[in-house]
Design a protein around this motif. Structure first.
Motif, PDB file in Angstrom:
ATOM      1  N   THR A 227      39.102  -4.862  51.656  1.00  0.00           N
ATOM      2  CA  THR A 227      37.669  -4.952  51.164  1.00  0.00           C
ATOM      3  C   THR A 227      37.689  -5.636  49.459  1.00  0.00           C
ATOM      4  O   THR A 227      38.568  -4.608  49.128  1.00  0.00           O
ATOM      5  CB  THR A 227      36.662  -4.146  51.973  1.00  0.00           C
ATOM      6  OG1 THR A 227      37.273  -4.078  53.373  1.00  0.00           O
ATOM      7  CG2 THR A 227      35.408  -4.406  51.367  1.00  0.00           C
ATOM      8  N   LEU A 228      36.098  -6.185  48.886  1.00  0.00           N
ATOM      9  CA  LEU A 228      36.004  -5.886  47.263  1.00  0.00           C
ATOM     10  C   LEU A 228      34.331  -6.040  47.717  1.00  0.00           C
ATOM     11  O   LEU A 228      33.792  -6.052  48.773  1.00  0.00           O
ATOM     12  CB  LEU A 228      35.880  -8.007  47.288  1.00  0.00           C
ATOM     13  CG  LEU A 228      35.469  -7.757  45.885  1.00  0.00           C
ATOM     14  CD1 LEU A 228      35.587  -7.002  44.866  1.00  0.00           C
ATOM     15  CD2 LEU A 228      35.269  -8.650  45.168  1.00  0.00           C
ATOM     16  N   ILE A 229      34.757  -4.804  46.589  1.00  0.00           N
ATOM     17  CA  ILE A 229      32.614  -4.246  47.179  1.00  0.00           C
ATOM     18  C   ILE A 229      32.687  -3.893  45.096  1.00  0.00           C
ATOM     19  O   ILE A 229      33.245  -3.643  44.440  1.00  0.00           O
ATOM     20  CB  ILE A 229      32.973  -2.363  46.569  1.00  0.00           C
ATOM     21  CG1 ILE A 229      33.415  -2.913  48.334  1.00  0.00           C
ATOM     22  CG2 ILE A 229      31.728  -1.781  46.483  1.00  0.00           C
ATOM     23  CD1 ILE A 229      33.881  -0.347  48.977  1.00  0.00           C
ATOM     24  N   THR A 230      31.914  -5.203  45.496  1.00  0.00           N
ATOM     25  CA  THR A 230      30.938  -5.585  44.351  1.00  0.00           C
ATOM     26  C   THR A 230      29.787  -5.485  44.622  1.00  0.00           C
ATOM     27  O   THR A 230      28.917  -4.571  44.703  1.00  0.00           O
ATOM     28  CB  THR A 230      32.161  -7.125  44.413  1.00  0.00           C
ATOM     29  OG1 THR A 230      31.323  -7.516  42.390  1.00  0.00           O
ATOM     30  CG2 THR A 230      30.960  -7.869  44.702  1.00  0.00           C
ATOM     31  N   GLN A 245      38.934 -16.469  52.790  1.00  0.00           N
ATOM     32  CA  GLN A 245      40.021 -15.983  52.912  1.00  0.00           C
ATOM     33  C   GLN A 245      40.258 -14.822  53.780  1.00  0.00           C
ATOM     34  O   GLN A 245      42.304 -13.742  53.366  1.00  0.00           O
ATOM     35  CB  GLN A 245      40.938 -16.257  51.581  1.00  0.00           C
ATOM     36  CG  GLN A 245      40.896 -17.530  50.459  1.00  0.00           C
ATOM     37  CD  GLN A 245      41.097 -16.476  49.356  1.00  0.00           C
ATOM     38  OE1 GLN A 245      41.954 -16.309  48.631  1.00  0.00           O
ATOM     39  NE2 GLN A 245      40.585 -16.678  48.401  1.00  0.00           N
ATOM     40  N   GLY A 246      39.764 -14.093  54.346  1.00  0.00           N
ATOM     41  CA  GLY A 246      39.972 -12.777  55.014  1.00  0.00           C
ATOM     42  C   GLY A 246      39.668 -12.017  54.708  1.00  0.00           C
ATOM     43  O   GLY A 246      40.047 -10.412  55.125  1.00  0.00           O
ATOM     44  N   VAL A 247      38.646 -11.428  53.403  1.00  0.00           N
ATOM     45  CA  VAL A 247      38.383 -10.918  52.394  1.00  0.00           C
ATOM     46  C   VAL A 247      36.962 -10.477  52.923  1.00  0.00           C
ATOM     47  O   VAL A 247      36.050 -11.043  52.753  1.00  0.00           O
ATOM     48  CB  VAL A 247      38.345 -10.880  50.754  1.00  0.00           C
ATOM     49  CG1 VAL A 247      38.164  -9.551  50.072  1.00  0.00           C
ATOM     50  CG2 VAL A 247      39.929 -10.871  50.341  1.00  0.00           C
ATOM     51  N   GLU A 248      37.026  -9.010  53.402  1.00  0.00           N
ATOM     52  CA  GLU A 248      35.637  -8.447  53.273  1.00  0.00           C
ATOM     53  C   GLU A 248      34.459  -8.245  52.225  1.00  0.00           C
ATOM     54  O   GLU A 248      35.394  -7.524  51.299  1.00  0.00           O
ATOM     55  CB  GLU A 248      35.201  -7.090  54.491  1.00  0.00           C
ATOM     56  CG  GLU A 248      34.170  -6.919  54.387  1.00  0.00           C
ATOM     57  CD  GLU A 248      33.529  -5.036  55.457  1.00  0.00           C
ATOM     58  OE1 GLU A 248      33.298  -5.260  55.857  1.00  0.00           O
ATOM     59  OE2 GLU A 248      35.163  -4.202  55.299  1.00  0.00           O
TER      60      GLU A 248
END
Length: 256
Positions: A227-230, A245-248
């Motif tokens: 996961t990327l939290i931005t 690319q499969g990143v939440e």
């Protein structure tokens, strides 16, 4: 030296870099009558705040392709990101928190979590964890102190991490590359990779502006990040590409 004097020296160092374009640690140490170790710590702090980029033996101004830093907006973004990250943490979780200014913003949000076990490679984070209302079990990686990252690094730290399993790892990023992953100027990337390897979920906390920073060294590739939290200012095409690319990708709303 007092905190006030430290901040004053760092402002003067920033002014000097702005005037000269590039400065060396040796020259700054002479100019401010202090040790090179102290100057390296100053430059590390200024780089963490997004104000300079360090080069071997010195520093340069943040490149013009990086966003202009507004301390209030940066602070609001980090708080919003931290609040969203904290919502993923359950009581009694076992987590790793990497050193860094954005990951540090997570700590106040843990104040009402019960029974946490938290490992970190940052003395600053460890001290703040012990001041929480519901004090978690705190584990330190130990290892070799790295002045560039202001954290413990090295083989001993990696061995300590490998002795545990964690639910989640929360890591920051000096830069983000939509094709490659999290990036940094620091060549010591093994500990972040070890944090990822021993954690069931890898969560990166980073402002969307980090996509505009070009760093040469890869820390984590996207296929190893859950996961990327931005923040909500992330470009829609970048968000879509990461999700492909499969990143939440979770986007925090920035408080007014």
């Amino acid at each position: 030296m007092s905190r006030r004097n430290t901040q004053q020296r760092r402002r003067q160092i920033l002014d000097r870099i702005g005037e000269k374009g590039e400065v060396s640690v040796e020259d700054l140490a002479k100019r401010f009558s202090t040790s090179e170790v102290t100057i390296r710590k100053d430059l590390a702090a200024l780089e963490t705040d997004g104000l300079v980029l360090r080069r071997f033996g010195g520093a340069i101004p943040m490149p013009t392709d990086a966003p202009e830093v507004n301390n209030e907006k940066v602070s609001n973004r980090k708080i919003a990101i931290a609040k969203l990250a904290a919502s993923l943490i359950n009581d009694h979780d076992r987590i790793v928190i990497d050193s860094g200014s954005t990951t540090s913003a997570l700590l106040p949000e843990l104040n009402h979590k019960h029974g946490l076990v938290v490992m970190t490679n940052s003395l600053h984070l460890a001290q703040d964890l012990l001041e929480l209302e519901r004090e978690p079990t705190v584990l330190m990686t130990g290892g070799t102190w790295d002045t560039q990252s202001n954290s413990f690094q090295g083989a001993m730290a990696e061995q300590m991490l490998n002795a545990y399993n964690f639910d989640r790892a929360f890591v920051g990023a000096a830069g983000l590359d939509v094709d490659r992953g999290t990036t940094t100027f620091n060549e010591l990337t093994q500990l972040t990779q070890a944090m990822a390897e021993v954690s069931r979920q890898v969560i990166v906390l980073a402002e969307s502006s980090k996509f505009e920073r070009k760093m040469p060294n890869i820390e984590l590739t996207w296929d190893g990040i859950s996961t990327l939290i931005t923040d909500e200012l992330i470009a829609p095409d970048i968000k879509a590409e990461l999700e492909d690319q499969g990143v939440e990708v979770l986007c925090a709303e920035i408080a007014e």
